[in-house]
Design a protein around this motif. Structure first.
Motif, PDB file in Angstrom:
ATOM      1  N   ARG A 252      21.801  31.668  42.989  1.00 17.05           N
ATOM      2  CA  ARG A 252      22.243  31.945  41.629  1.00 17.05           C
ATOM      3  C   ARG A 252      23.448  32.873  41.679  1.00 17.05           C
ATOM      4  O   ARG A 252      23.410  33.920  42.323  1.00 17.05           O
ATOM      5  CB  ARG A 252      21.111  32.602  40.850  1.00 17.05           C
ATOM      6  CG  ARG A 252      21.486  32.931  39.421  1.00 17.05           C
ATOM      7  CD  ARG A 252      20.304  33.530  38.681  1.00 17.05           C
ATOM      8  NE  ARG A 252      20.670  33.915  37.321  1.00 17.05           N
ATOM      9  CZ  ARG A 252      19.829  34.447  36.453  1.00 17.05           C
ATOM     10  NH1 ARG A 252      18.565  34.651  36.818  1.00 17.05           N
ATOM     11  NH2 ARG A 252      20.228  34.765  35.240  1.00 17.05           N
ATOM     12  N   ALA A 253      24.507  32.487  40.997  1.00 14.82           N
ATOM     13  CA  ALA A 253      25.728  33.309  41.006  1.00 14.82           C
ATOM     14  C   ALA A 253      25.461  34.640  40.310  1.00 14.82           C
ATOM     15  O   ALA A 253      24.748  34.684  39.298  1.00 14.82           O
ATOM     16  CB  ALA A 253      26.851  32.569  40.293  1.00 14.82           C
ATOM     17  N   PRO A 254      25.982  35.725  40.830  1.00 15.10           N
ATOM     18  CA  PRO A 254      25.759  37.030  40.200  1.00 15.10           C
ATOM     19  C   PRO A 254      26.391  37.088  38.811  1.00 15.10           C
ATOM     20  O   PRO A 254      27.472  36.554  38.587  1.00 15.10           O
ATOM     21  CB  PRO A 254      26.457  38.005  41.162  1.00 15.10           C
ATOM     22  CG  PRO A 254      27.416  37.183  41.939  1.00 15.10           C
ATOM     23  CD  PRO A 254      26.814  35.826  42.047  1.00 15.10           C
ATOM     24  N   MET A 255      25.642  37.721  37.875  1.00 16.19           N
ATOM     25  CA  MET A 255      26.126  37.811  36.492  1.00 16.19           C
ATOM     26  C   MET A 255      27.007  39.058  36.360  1.00 16.19           C
ATOM     27  O   MET A 255      26.679  40.020  35.679  1.00 16.19           O
ATOM     28  CB  MET A 255      24.949  37.871  35.526  1.00 16.19           C
ATOM     29  CG  MET A 255      24.085  36.615  35.565  1.00 16.19           C
ATOM     30  SD  MET A 255      22.628  36.718  34.515  1.00 16.19           S
ATOM     31  CE  MET A 255      23.387  36.811  32.911  1.00 16.19           C
ATOM     32  N   SER A 256      28.110  39.039  37.055  1.00 12.51           N
ATOM     33  CA  SER A 256      29.040  40.162  37.026  1.00 12.51           C
ATOM     34  C   SER A 256      30.431  39.650  37.350  1.00 12.51           C
ATOM     35  O   SER A 256      30.612  38.495  37.708  1.00 12.51           O
ATOM     36  CB  SER A 256      28.620  41.232  38.037  1.00 12.51           C
ATOM     37  OG  SER A 256      28.677  40.715  39.353  1.00 12.51           O
ATOM     38  N   ARG A 257      31.371  40.504  37.207  1.00 10.27           N
ATOM     39  CA  ARG A 257      32.747  40.146  37.518  1.00 10.27           C
ATOM     40  C   ARG A 257      32.937  40.165  39.028  1.00 10.27           C
ATOM     41  O   ARG A 257      32.649  41.143  39.697  1.00 10.27           O
ATOM     42  CB  ARG A 257      33.685  41.153  36.852  1.00 10.27           C
ATOM     43  CG  ARG A 257      35.125  41.054  37.297  1.00 10.27           C
ATOM     44  CD  ARG A 257      35.936  42.189  36.688  1.00 10.27           C
ATOM     45  NE  ARG A 257      37.174  42.425  37.415  1.00 10.27           N
ATOM     46  CZ  ARG A 257      37.875  43.527  37.295  1.00 10.27           C
ATOM     47  NH1 ARG A 257      37.474  44.490  36.489  1.00 10.27           N
ATOM     48  NH2 ARG A 257      38.994  43.679  37.984  1.00 10.27           N
ATOM     49  N   MET A 258      33.392  39.074  39.600  1.00  6.04           N
ATOM     50  CA  MET A 258      33.646  38.981  41.031  1.00  6.04           C
ATOM     51  C   MET A 258      35.149  39.086  41.260  1.00  6.04           C
ATOM     52  O   MET A 258      35.873  38.091  41.270  1.00  6.04           O
ATOM     53  CB  MET A 258      33.107  37.657  41.578  1.00  6.04           C
ATOM     54  CG  MET A 258      31.618  37.473  41.392  1.00  6.04           C
ATOM     55  SD  MET A 258      30.655  38.663  42.358  1.00  6.04           S
ATOM     56  CE  MET A 258      30.957  38.065  44.002  1.00  6.04           C
ATOM     57  N   ASP A 259      35.616  40.321  41.385  1.00  5.47           N
ATOM     58  CA  ASP A 259      37.050  40.534  41.502  1.00  5.47           C
ATOM     59  C   ASP A 259      37.296  41.889  42.165  1.00  5.47           C
ATOM     60  O   ASP A 259      36.397  42.732  42.248  1.00  5.47           O
ATOM     61  CB  ASP A 259      37.696  40.502  40.114  1.00  5.47           C
ATOM     62  CG  ASP A 259      39.213  40.326  40.178  1.00  5.47           C
ATOM     63  OD1 ASP A 259      39.723  40.143  41.299  1.00  5.47           O
ATOM     64  OD2 ASP A 259      39.862  40.389  39.126  1.00  5.47           O
ATOM     65  N   VAL A 260      38.511  42.085  42.610  1.00  5.14           N
ATOM     66  CA  VAL A 260      38.906  43.360  43.214  1.00  5.14           C
ATOM     67  C   VAL A 260      39.307  44.330  42.113  1.00  5.14           C
ATOM     68  O   VAL A 260      39.982  43.949  41.148  1.00  5.14           O
ATOM     69  CB  VAL A 260      40.090  43.142  44.186  1.00  5.14           C
ATOM     70  CG1 VAL A 260      40.530  44.470  44.782  1.00  5.14           C
ATOM     71  CG2 VAL A 260      39.697  42.166  45.287  1.00  5.14           C
ATOM     72  N   LEU A 261      38.875  45.583  42.224  1.00 10.12           N
ATOM     73  CA  LEU A 261      39.249  46.590  41.244  1.00 10.12           C
ATOM     74  C   LEU A 261      40.751  46.852  41.300  1.00 10.12           C
ATOM     75  O   LEU A 261      41.331  46.907  42.380  1.00 10.12           O
ATOM     76  CB  LEU A 261      38.504  47.902  41.503  1.00 10.12           C
ATOM     77  CG  LEU A 261      36.994  47.906  41.260  1.00 10.12           C
ATOM     78  CD1 LEU A 261      36.415  49.263  41.633  1.00 10.12           C
ATOM     79  CD2 LEU A 261      36.662  47.564  39.827  1.00 10.12           C
ATOM     80  N   THR A 262      41.349  47.015  40.133  1.00  6.83           N
ATOM     81  CA  THR A 262      42.755  47.393  40.101  1.00  6.83           C
ATOM     82  C   THR A 262      42.889  48.866  40.488  1.00  6.83           C
ATOM     83  O   THR A 262      41.891  49.605  40.524  1.00  6.83           O
ATOM     84  CB  THR A 262      43.340  47.178  38.694  1.00  6.83           C
ATOM     85  OG1 THR A 262      42.679  48.065  37.776  1.00  6.83           O
ATOM     86  CG2 THR A 262      43.149  45.748  38.246  1.00  6.83           C
ATOM     87  N   ALA A 263      44.104  49.286  40.765  1.00  6.82           N
ATOM     88  CA  ALA A 263      44.334  50.680  41.147  1.00  6.82           C
ATOM     89  C   ALA A 263      43.884  51.633  40.043  1.00  6.82           C
ATOM     90  O   ALA A 263      43.308  52.696  40.307  1.00  6.82           O
ATOM     91  CB  ALA A 263      45.807  50.892  41.477  1.00  6.82           C
TER      92      ALA A 263
END
Length: 353
Positions: A252-263
Motif C-alpha cells: 500500500r502506497a504511503p498516504m503522505s507526500r513522497m518528495d524531497v524537502l525544499t531548502a
C-alpha cells in the motif's frame, strides 16, 4: 588494536579525557615522543612505526570531516527514543547526505552509533515491542571500503543488539551489498524488483533468490525480474522464529507526500526542532590535548632552566679554573724562579770562565 587499548588505559589511569580526535592524536604522539620513557616504564615499548600507521588512519578520517563530526557534543542515542506529549514515539531522521560520498566516515559513524546504542540500552530479552527501530538507508555505504576489523565489529553488534530490544533494517537496492554474515541475521526480508541487464546482474539475481526460503509456488528468480512498482517478495519469521513461506505481495502506497524537502522547508524543520540548541554548538573543553600540552610546556621550561643552570655552573667552574691558573701556586712559583735563577747563574758562570 593493542596500542589503542594501551592509549585508553593510560588516559584512564591519568584522568585524561579523550573527547575528540585531536586528543587521541596528541596522546599517540606523546607516547612515542616526550612521554616515551613514561609509557615504556608502565605499559611497555610502543613502536613509532605502529603509532605512525594509526595516525595516518586518523588523518584520513579527519580529511573526510571526522574532526568536527566526532567532536563535542557527542550524539545522545537516548534522543532517538523521545516521545511526544501524548506518549507516542517520534520518528527521528539523521540526515547524512553530506557524508554519503565519504564511505570511511559514514561506516565509522554507523559503527559508533550502533556501538553506542548497544552500550547504552539495557538487556530486554524477548520483549512485547521493540525499544527502538533503526532503518539504515543506502546500507551499502556502511560496508563499502570497510576494513575487515570494522566488518567484524558490525557483525558482532548486529548479532547481539536484538537482546537490547533494538531492531535493525538495512535498506539497499541489492542484498549482495550486505555481507553474508550480516544478511544471515536478518529475519524479515522485503525484496523489490531486480532487473538483469548484464551477466553480472543475472548472477546477482541468482544469489538473491537463494537468500529466500525455497518456494513450491514461485520461481523466485523469475518473479524477482517481473515485479512492478508497489510489488515485493516478502519472507518474515513466525511466532516460533521460523521463516514464513515466500509471498509475492502488493504494497500500500504511503498516504503522505513522497518528495524531497525544499531548502526553506528544511530550514523550518530545523528551526522548530527542540534539539537544535543542544547540538548546534561547538564545545572544546579542557581534555587530553590541553593537559598534555601544559605538561610538555612545563617539562620544556624545566629542561631550559636546568640547561641554563648547567651552563652557569660550567661558566663559573671555567672562570675559577682560569683564575687559579693565572695565580701560580707559591711552591710552584718558587721552584720556577729557582730553576730560572740557577739557569742564569749557570750561564754567567760559564761566561766568566
Amino acid at each position: 588494536e593493542g596500542i589503542v587499548a594501551v592509549i585508553f588505559k593510560y588516559c584512564d589511569d591519568h584522568k585524561l579525557p579523550l573527547l575528540d580526535l585531536k586528543d587521541f592524536k596528541k596522546v599517540l604522539q606523546y607516547a612515542t615522543g616526550e612521554g616515551k620513557k613514561e609509557f615504556e616504564e608502565s605499559y611497555g615499548r610502543i613502536a613509532t612505526s605502529s603509532t605512525g600507521a594509526i595516525l595516518r588512519k586518523v588523518i584520513e578520517l579527519e580529511q573526510q570531516g571526522a574532526d568536527l563530526f566526532f567532536g563535542e557534543k557527542s550524539f545522545d542515542v537516548n534522543d532517538l527514543t523521545r516521545i511526544d506529549e501524548e506518549g507516542r514515539g517520534m520518528i527521528s531522521i539523521i540526515r547524512l547526505t553530506d557524508i554519503q560520498d565519504r564511505p570511511k566516515l559514514f561506516s565509522t559513524f554507523m559503527l559508533s552509533l550502533l556501538a553506542e546504542v548497544y552500550a547504552t540500552f539495557p538487556e530486554q530479552g524477548d520483549s512485547d515491542r521493540p525499544e527502538l527501530i533503526l532503518f539504515i538507508d543506502e546500507a551499502h555505504l556502511i560496508f563499502k571500503e570497510a576494513s575487515k576489523a570494522l566488518l567484524d565489529q558490525i557483525e558482532s553488534i548486529v548479532k547481539l543488539i536484538r537482546s537490547k530490544g533494538i531492531g535493525l533494517y538495512f535498506v539497499t537496492q541489492n542484498p549482495t551489498d550486505v555481507p553474508d554474515a550480516v544478511l544471515a541475521q536478518l529475519g524479515l526480508k522485503v525484496q523489490h524488483a531486480l532487473r538483469a541487464f548484464t551477466a553480472k546482474d543475472r548472477k546477482a539475481i541468482k544469489l538473491t533468490a537463494e537468500n529466500y526460503p525455497i518456494s513450491e509456488y514461485y520461481d523466485t528468480k523469475e518473479v524477482l525480474t517481473s515485479l512492478g512498482i508497489g510489488e515485493a517478495l516478502i519472507s518474515a519469521l513466525d511466532e516460533k522464529g521460523r521463516p514464513t513461506p515466500l509471498a509475492a505481495t502488493l504494497l500500500r502506497a504511503p498516504m503522505s507526500r513522497m518528495d524531497v524537502l525544499t531548502a526553506k522547508e528544511l530550514e523550518e524543520v530545523i528551526d522548530n526542532s527542540k534539539l537544535i540548541q543542544k547540538y548546534n554548538e561547538t564545545i572544546d573543553r579542557e581534555s587530553a590535548y590541553e593537559i598534555l600540552n601544559e605538561k610538555i610546556e612545563k617539562a620544556e621550561a624545566k629542561a631550559r632552566k636546568d640547561e641554563e643552570e648547567e651552563k652557569a655552573t660550567t661558566r663559573t667552574t671555567s672562570s675559577r679554573s682560569r683564575r687559579s691558573s693565572s695565580r701560580q701556586n707559591p711552591v710552584v712559583k718558587v721552584l720556577t724562579s729557582a730553576t730560572f735563577i740557577r739557569g742564569v747563574l749557570g750561564i754567567l758562570r760559564k761566561a766568566m770562565k
